[in-house]
Write an enzyme that holds these catalytic residues in place. Structure first.
Site, mmCIF file in Angstrom:
data_model
loop_
_atom_site.group_PDB
_atom_site.id
_atom_site.type_symbol
_atom_site.label_atom_id
_atom_site.label_comp_id
_atom_site.label_asym_id
_atom_site.label_seq_id
_atom_site.Cartn_x
_atom_site.Cartn_y
_atom_site.Cartn_z
ATOM 1 N N GLY A 1 0.827 -1.243 -0.092
ATOM 2 C CA GLY A 1 0.043 0.163 -0.030
ATOM 3 C C GLY A 1 0.854 1.288 0.196
ATOM 4 O O GLY A 1 1.839 1.346 0.944
ATOM 5 N N ALA A 2 0.581 2.107 -0.843
ATOM 6 C CA ALA A 2 1.467 3.283 -1.030
ATOM 7 C C ALA A 2 1.778 4.092 0.089
ATOM 8 O O ALA A 2 3.065 4.258 0.540
ATOM 9 C CB ALA A 2 0.974 4.108 -2.382
ATOM 10 N N ARG B 1 10.380 -1.362 -4.318
ATOM 11 C CA ARG B 1 9.337 -1.371 -5.479
ATOM 12 C C ARG B 1 9.111 0.012 -6.103
ATOM 13 O O ARG B 1 9.218 1.268 -5.309
ATOM 14 C CB ARG B 1 7.642 -1.376 -4.410
ATOM 15 C CG ARG B 1 7.786 -2.893 -3.846
ATOM 16 C CD ARG B 1 6.465 -3.165 -3.382
ATOM 17 N NE ARG B 1 5.533 -3.451 -4.603
ATOM 18 C CZ ARG B 1 4.106 -3.364 -4.269
ATOM 19 N NH1 ARG B 1 3.561 -3.377 -3.231
ATOM 20 N NH2 ARG B 1 3.305 -4.032 -5.409
ATOM 21 N N ASP C 1 -1.421 4.955 -6.455
ATOM 22 C CA ASP C 1 0.078 4.813 -6.262
ATOM 23 C C ASP C 1 0.929 5.730 -6.663
ATOM 24 O O ASP C 1 1.755 6.077 -6.184
ATOM 25 C CB ASP C 1 0.313 3.326 -6.774
ATOM 26 C CG ASP C 1 -0.076 2.231 -5.825
ATOM 27 O OD1 ASP C 1 -1.185 1.752 -6.423
ATOM 28 O OD2 ASP C 1 0.435 1.824 -4.889
ATOM 29 N N ASN D 1 -2.786 2.759 -10.117
ATOM 30 C CA ASN D 1 -3.416 2.048 -9.316
ATOM 31 C C ASN D 1 -3.248 0.568 -9.418
ATOM 32 O O ASN D 1 -2.831 0.180 -10.518
ATOM 33 C CB ASN D 1 -4.567 2.591 -8.900
ATOM 34 C CG ASN D 1 -5.314 2.093 -7.370
ATOM 35 O OD1 ASN D 1 -4.694 2.166 -6.588
ATOM 36 N ND2 ASN D 1 -6.392 1.430 -7.431
ATOM 37 N N LYS D 2 -3.699 -0.057 -8.622
ATOM 38 C CA LYS D 2 -3.601 -1.471 -8.691
ATOM 39 C C LYS D 2 -4.043 -2.134 -10.067
ATOM 40 O O LYS D 2 -5.229 -1.620 -10.415
ATOM 41 C CB LYS D 2 -4.303 -2.112 -7.301
ATOM 42 C CG LYS D 2 -4.423 -3.845 -7.276
ATOM 43 C CD LYS D 2 -3.055 -4.428 -7.304
ATOM 44 C CE LYS D 2 -1.865 -4.066 -6.484
ATOM 45 N NZ LYS D 2 -0.827 -4.473 -6.910
HETATM 46 O O1 MRU Z 1 0.719 -3.876 -4.606
HETATM 47 P P1 MRU Z 1 0.090 -3.082 -3.387
HETATM 48 O O2 MRU Z 1 -0.863 -4.107 -2.679
HETATM 49 O O3 MRU Z 1 1.106 -2.636 -2.550
HETATM 50 O O4 MRU Z 1 -0.876 -2.371 -4.155
HETATM 51 C C1 MRU Z 1 -0.949 -0.819 -3.729
HETATM 52 C C2 MRU Z 1 -2.259 -0.659 -3.206
HETATM 53 O O5 MRU Z 1 -2.688 -0.816 -1.898
HETATM 54 C C3 MRU Z 1 -3.259 -0.307 -4.050
HETATM 55 O O6 MRU Z 1 -2.861 0.009 -5.429
HETATM 56 C C4 MRU Z 1 -3.971 0.964 -3.433
HETATM 57 O O7 MRU Z 1 -5.529 1.156 -4.284
HETATM 58 C C5 MRU Z 1 -3.183 2.413 -3.259
HETATM 59 S S1 MRU Z 1 -2.537 2.725 -1.773
HETATM 60 C C6 MRU Z 1 -3.641 3.137 -0.795
#
Ligand code: MRU
Length: 349
Positions: free
Chosen positions: A45-46, A87, A235, A245-246
């Site tokens: 999570g960012a 990351r 992100d 984003n994800k």
């Molecule tokens: O790969 P992750 O689980 O670290 O992904 C990041 C996220 O949690 C999501 O993309 C999220 O929507 C943004 S961060 C609150």
């Protein structure tokens, strides 16, 4: 509950890989261990990885027993590179590390121990500020949820993805705390299932009504008039408002537009990267194919099968109804509204 904290001169994290089955913590005593925990998604999570990396820098300063500030800074430079490489997509990680490096570069410390203490204090401030920021976003965004609404949410953006409270899930939590009654559909979010493992775990504890749905069912529920609003996190957000984003967020945004459903992103201003003109410049992390073939060790297909695993996608800004920040809700044209939000001003004139 804090996802990330400083505990007994170590960085304490919730091990998110074990949820929802087990709530357990890991204590890390080196910046290398912190970088590995970020890469392995012990913490994800960012905003959460930003705060973790900030504490990782404070830890790095204590690992090195240099007596001179110059020697300590050259050690910190190497640690910063290591942490930033953990990351690539979420800009909060680089933002937090750069924040501590620029503090280290300021000439206001008498000795190396003064710098060590200041770095820990700054990391703590970043973590505390994240919680305050999330609560402000929650207050701005809560009005988007009306009584009886159904909200679609992608990935995990709650307390676990931040230091506490959350971004998109933080808006949901704030509305719930205000007594608004609504329902949440949680995309399970393949391949790592942050929706069904983490977001559902959080909503269970909060007592918010929810159903987990397969990612592939979002269109079905939209077409049947069962979704009134989409909330996602981010992100990295480029200067023009394009949102990384994800993986899977882009297809949800396109479906929302097709079905006339408002689509909002919720993210702190530390996720905005004005250095990048558009989302095309955002680096997209490609993760191991084993996450697709055997998520959490559960074999879905033979290990030698071919697979690809981009971890994020970019949603063009034209699909966004707005971006909820701690300064308020930014709307198109995002070039100007995001700059105002970053300056701490109300995003709309
Ligand atoms: O790969 P992750 O689980 O670290 O992904 C990041 C996220 O949690 C999501 O993309 C999220 O929507 C943004 S961060 C609150």
């Amino acid at each position: 509950m804090r996802t990330v904290s400083w505990h007994g001169n170590k960085v304490r994290l919730i091990d998110q890989r074990l949820l929802p089955w087990k709530l357990s913590y890991v204590d890390l005593d080196s910046h290398e261990a912190v970088a590995e925990a970020i890469s392995d998604m012990v913490v994800r999570g960012a905003p959460a990885i930003g705060a973790t990396a900030a504490f990782g820098m404070a830890l790095a300063a204590r690992e090195c027993n240099a007596a001179s500030i110059a020697d300590l800074i050259s050690w910190l430079q190497a640690a910063a590179l290591r942490l930033k490489a953990a990351r690539p997509t979420a800009v909060n990680l680089a933002w937090a590390v750069d924040n501590l490096m620029s503090l280290a570069g300021s000439s206001r410390f008498r000795d190396a121990n003064g710098l060590r203490a200041a770095l820990l204090e700054r990391a703590q401030h970043i973590a505390d500020e994240d919680v305050r920021t999330n609560r402000r976003m929650g207050a701005h965004g809560a009005a988007l949820l009306s009584e009886g609404a159904t909200v679609l949410h992608h990935c995990n953006t709650g307390a676990l993805a931040t230091v506490d409270h959350g971004t998109a899930l933080g808006v949901i939590r704030s509305a719930h705390e205000r007594g608004v009654g609504f329902h949440v559909l949680l995309d399970e979010t393949r391949p790592r299932l942050q929706g069904s493992r983490l977001s559902a775990w959080e909503l269970e504890q909060l007592g918010v009504s929810y159903d987990i749905i397969p990612d592939t069912a979002a269109g079905y529920f939209m077409q049947h008039g069962e979704i009134n609003l989409v909330l996602v996190g981010a992100d990295r957000i480029a200067a023009n408002g394009d949102v990384a984003n994800k993986i899977g967020t882009y297809q949800v945004a396109v479906l929302a537009r097709e079905n006339d459903i408002p689509f909002y992103c919720v993210a702190p201003t530390s996720t905005i990267d004005l250095e990048l003109a558009s989302g095309a410049e955002i680096p997209i992390e490609q993760r191991d194919r084993s996450e697709v073939l055997a998520p959490y060790g559960q074999e879905l297909a033979p290990a030698h099968y071919h697979a690809r695993n981009p971890a994020f996608d970019v949603t063009p800004h034209r699909y966004l109804s707005g971006i909820v920040t701690e300064s308020g809700i930014a709307r198109a044209p995002f070039e100007s509204s995001l700059r105002r939000a970053l300056a701490g001003e109300a995003p709309q004139e």
